[in-house]
Design a protein around this motif. Sequence first.
Motif, PDB file in Angstrom:
ATOM      1  N   UNK A 397       0.981  -1.282   0.048  1.00 50.80           N
ATOM      2  CA  UNK A 397       0.076   0.282   0.130  1.00 50.80           C
ATOM      3  C   UNK A 397       0.942   1.550  -0.107  1.00 50.80           C
ATOM      4  N   UNK A 398       0.470   2.419  -1.320  1.00 50.26           N
ATOM      5  CA  UNK A 398       1.330   3.385  -1.124  1.00 50.26           C
ATOM      6  C   UNK A 398       0.862   4.573   0.246  1.00 50.26           C
ATOM      7  N   UNK A 399       1.515   4.437   1.219  1.00 49.38           N
ATOM      8  CA  UNK A 399       1.578   5.435   2.146  1.00 49.38           C
ATOM      9  C   UNK A 399       0.605   7.086   1.623  1.00 49.38           C
ATOM     10  N   UNK A 400      -0.119   7.770   2.276  1.00 48.47           N
ATOM     11  CA  UNK A 400      -0.501   9.009   2.497  1.00 48.47           C
ATOM     12  C   UNK A 400       0.501  10.098   2.123  1.00 48.47           C
ATOM     13  N   UNK A 410      -8.909   1.106   0.593  1.00 48.93           N
ATOM     14  CA  UNK A 410     -10.135   1.810   0.805  1.00 48.93           C
ATOM     15  C   UNK A 410     -11.223   0.425   0.247  1.00 48.93           C
ATOM     16  N   UNK A 411     -11.820   0.601   0.945  1.00 49.41           N
ATOM     17  CA  UNK A 411     -12.660  -0.887   1.262  1.00 49.41           C
ATOM     18  C   UNK A 411     -13.729  -0.305   1.320  1.00 49.41           C
ATOM     19  N   UNK A 412     -14.415  -1.376   0.001  1.00 55.83           N
ATOM     20  CA  UNK A 412     -16.603  -1.231   0.146  1.00 55.83           C
ATOM     21  C   UNK A 412     -17.245  -2.283   1.277  1.00 55.83           C
ATOM     22  N   UNK A 413     -17.753  -1.384   1.965  1.00 60.33           N
ATOM     23  CA  UNK A 413     -18.529  -2.051   2.849  1.00 60.33           C
ATOM     24  C   UNK A 413     -19.958  -1.955   2.391  1.00 60.33           C
ATOM     25  N   UNK A 414     -20.709  -3.331   2.222  1.00 55.51           N
ATOM     26  CA  UNK A 414     -21.920  -3.137   1.832  1.00 55.51           C
ATOM     27  C   UNK A 414     -22.880  -3.339   2.865  1.00 55.51           C
ATOM     28  N   UNK A 421     -17.188  -6.160   1.044  1.00 54.89           N
ATOM     29  CA  UNK A 421     -17.004  -6.275   0.127  1.00 54.89           C
ATOM     30  C   UNK A 421     -15.852  -6.796  -1.301  1.00 54.89           C
ATOM     31  N   UNK A 422     -15.205  -4.992  -1.188  1.00 50.33           N
ATOM     32  CA  UNK A 422     -14.236  -5.167  -1.639  1.00 50.33           C
ATOM     33  C   UNK A 422     -13.143  -4.274  -0.922  1.00 50.33           C
ATOM     34  N   UNK A 423     -11.961  -4.729  -1.172  1.00 45.34           N
ATOM     35  CA  UNK A 423     -10.592  -3.954  -0.776  1.00 45.34           C
ATOM     36  C   UNK A 423      -9.259  -3.313  -1.688  1.00 45.34           C
ATOM     37  N   UNK A 424      -8.889  -2.576  -1.471  1.00 43.09           N
ATOM     38  CA  UNK A 424      -8.110  -2.191  -3.012  1.00 43.09           C
ATOM     39  C   UNK A 424      -7.363  -1.041  -2.407  1.00 43.09           C
ATOM     40  N   UNK A 425      -6.700  -0.232  -3.350  1.00 39.67           N
ATOM     41  CA  UNK A 425      -5.729   1.288  -3.078  1.00 39.67           C
ATOM     42  C   UNK A 425      -4.790   1.409  -3.976  1.00 39.67           C
ATOM     43  N   UNK A 426      -3.959   2.510  -3.864  1.00 41.38           N
ATOM     44  CA  UNK A 426      -3.293   2.324  -4.515  1.00 41.38           C
ATOM     45  C   UNK A 426      -1.505   2.337  -4.113  1.00 41.38           C
ATOM     46  N   UNK A 463      -3.388   1.972  -9.254  1.00 37.22           N
ATOM     47  CA  UNK A 463      -3.887   1.043  -8.713  1.00 37.22           C
ATOM     48  C   UNK A 463      -5.324  -0.003  -9.061  1.00 37.22           C
ATOM     49  N   UNK A 464      -6.245  -0.605  -7.549  1.00 40.88           N
ATOM     50  CA  UNK A 464      -6.841  -1.580  -7.818  1.00 40.88           C
ATOM     51  C   UNK A 464      -7.473  -2.196  -6.648  1.00 40.88           C
TER      52      UNK A 464
END
Length: 497
Positions: A397-400, A410-414, A421-426, A463-464
């Motif tokens: 993961x890239x840092x801010x 980023x996580x997407x919460x249903x 349901x989704x985990x990802x990031x830059x 990212x992905x």
Amino acid sequence: MVYITEIPEHAGKQVTLKGWVYNIRTSKKLTFIIVRDGTGLCQSVVAQDDVSQEVWEKALRLQQESAIEITGMVNVDERSIGGHELHARDINIVSIAEEYPITPKEHGVEFLMEHRHLWLRSRKQWAAMRVRNTIIYAIHRFFQERGFIQMDAPIFTGNAAEGTTNLFETDYFDRKAYLTQSGQLYGEAMAMAHGKIYTFGPTFRAEKSKTRRHLTEFWMIEPEMAYYDLPMNMDLAEKMIVFIVQEVLEKSREELVILERDVSKLEHIKAPFPRISYTEAVEKLNSTEMQEKLDAMAKERKLEAEKLKKELASLNAEFGQAKKGRKFQIDRKRGEINTRLDQIEEDLRNIPVWKKSALGKKWGEDFGGSDETLLTMDDATPVMVYGYPAEVKAFYMKRDPENNDIALGVDMLAPEGYGEIIGGGQREDNLEILLQRLKEHNLPEEQFRWYLDLRKYGSVPHSGFGLGLERTVAWLCGLQHVRETIPFPRMMGRLYP
Ligand code: 4AD
Ligand code: MG
């Protein structure tokens, strides 16, 4: 041969269906057979007066799940399943089934899991697998129509991507290999070759957690895009989810009805989804509003339970005198009420636990299932939480740039408590920093030489994310447990069938 879905085109004509006996009941001179053929259900009536003695006797020999070819006239009949009924003329028995272990009455879930190979034929399971298919097709369409290249990542890998604690180890010609936890790292290599790619494949986690969201083998979709930053990544994830939901509503509406899914909940899924930072999420969990909301929820649940118990009592009173058909209905209704009562009971047990865990949430801790439920409680749509503490996230993961403690993940919460349901990031694109991260995570540099090369030869921001297919199916179908979202689930205690 005609499939049941094609029956409306054959009203008033003779057809032959090839399928199985889903349900059969016989009265004096009539036998009602509900036939299933994989595409749907169709009731057919065998009238003793209208068929030969031989055909009538065949009808009497049939058992649930016997395989038959049945020929007859298609009549329009509003009351019948699918609006049509087959008036039988002839039956050909393909095979007589032994006494079928799964009957319309309620079985325990352990029993059904042991008979998963047969359970797949049941109505709701059938519907869920079709929704899964619609979702898979929608995902491919979404990416293909936007110029993404589908790639297959290897399943045997030499390194961990998502932490070393849940790796399945195998013997690879006297070396250690691991079943892949994620195709991402390989996806990054392909993204540098093609710009935008996505993987769609099985992934493995030796999760010791026995929750309703964890499988040891699950399917993940992982897009990876060169020159995408975190906000672009979130935009894509949001568009993809909206597209999938629309496709399911359009193509699988009937299945959602069979699953008794509250379709209106899905109709509310529209962009934009709320985006909140991890820090805001922690504040939200710690707030007095959260405590008040949970108290209100407990109150609401108790009222609902009282109402349902009254309904149950009146059904019980009616049961004794009810006719056979009505008894069947009552049984079903009682089953539904009891399922809901169990859920309420679980919620009521959970609420005090949730209240405590929300109040105690500290910055730096990862979110658990209950936190995710609480964070989406107010929203009809999924919620995206970004900017996690770097400590709890993966090495890549890239840092801010403005705060080194924060990862651009980023996580997407249903909604409705379905969780992440989704985990990802830059991704980290700087060679020196990435080397440092590998050390911090105790990962062997040697195994990651190829991955580091991507930062040596034309490194770019990229990212992905990864979408969990089974959790998406569970959410869209309204299924409580991921075990019903995949044909043959693999979990800690389950390898059969
Ligand atoms: O959050 P995760 O672990 O992220 C990754 O693997 C990244 N490499 C993805 C990426 O950026 N390319 O997993 C992604 C998703 C989760 O949000 C969840 O939906 C699902 O995969 N998932 C599971 N589903 C079922 N059973 C499990 N044990 C799961 N673990 C993760
Ligand atoms: Mg995750």
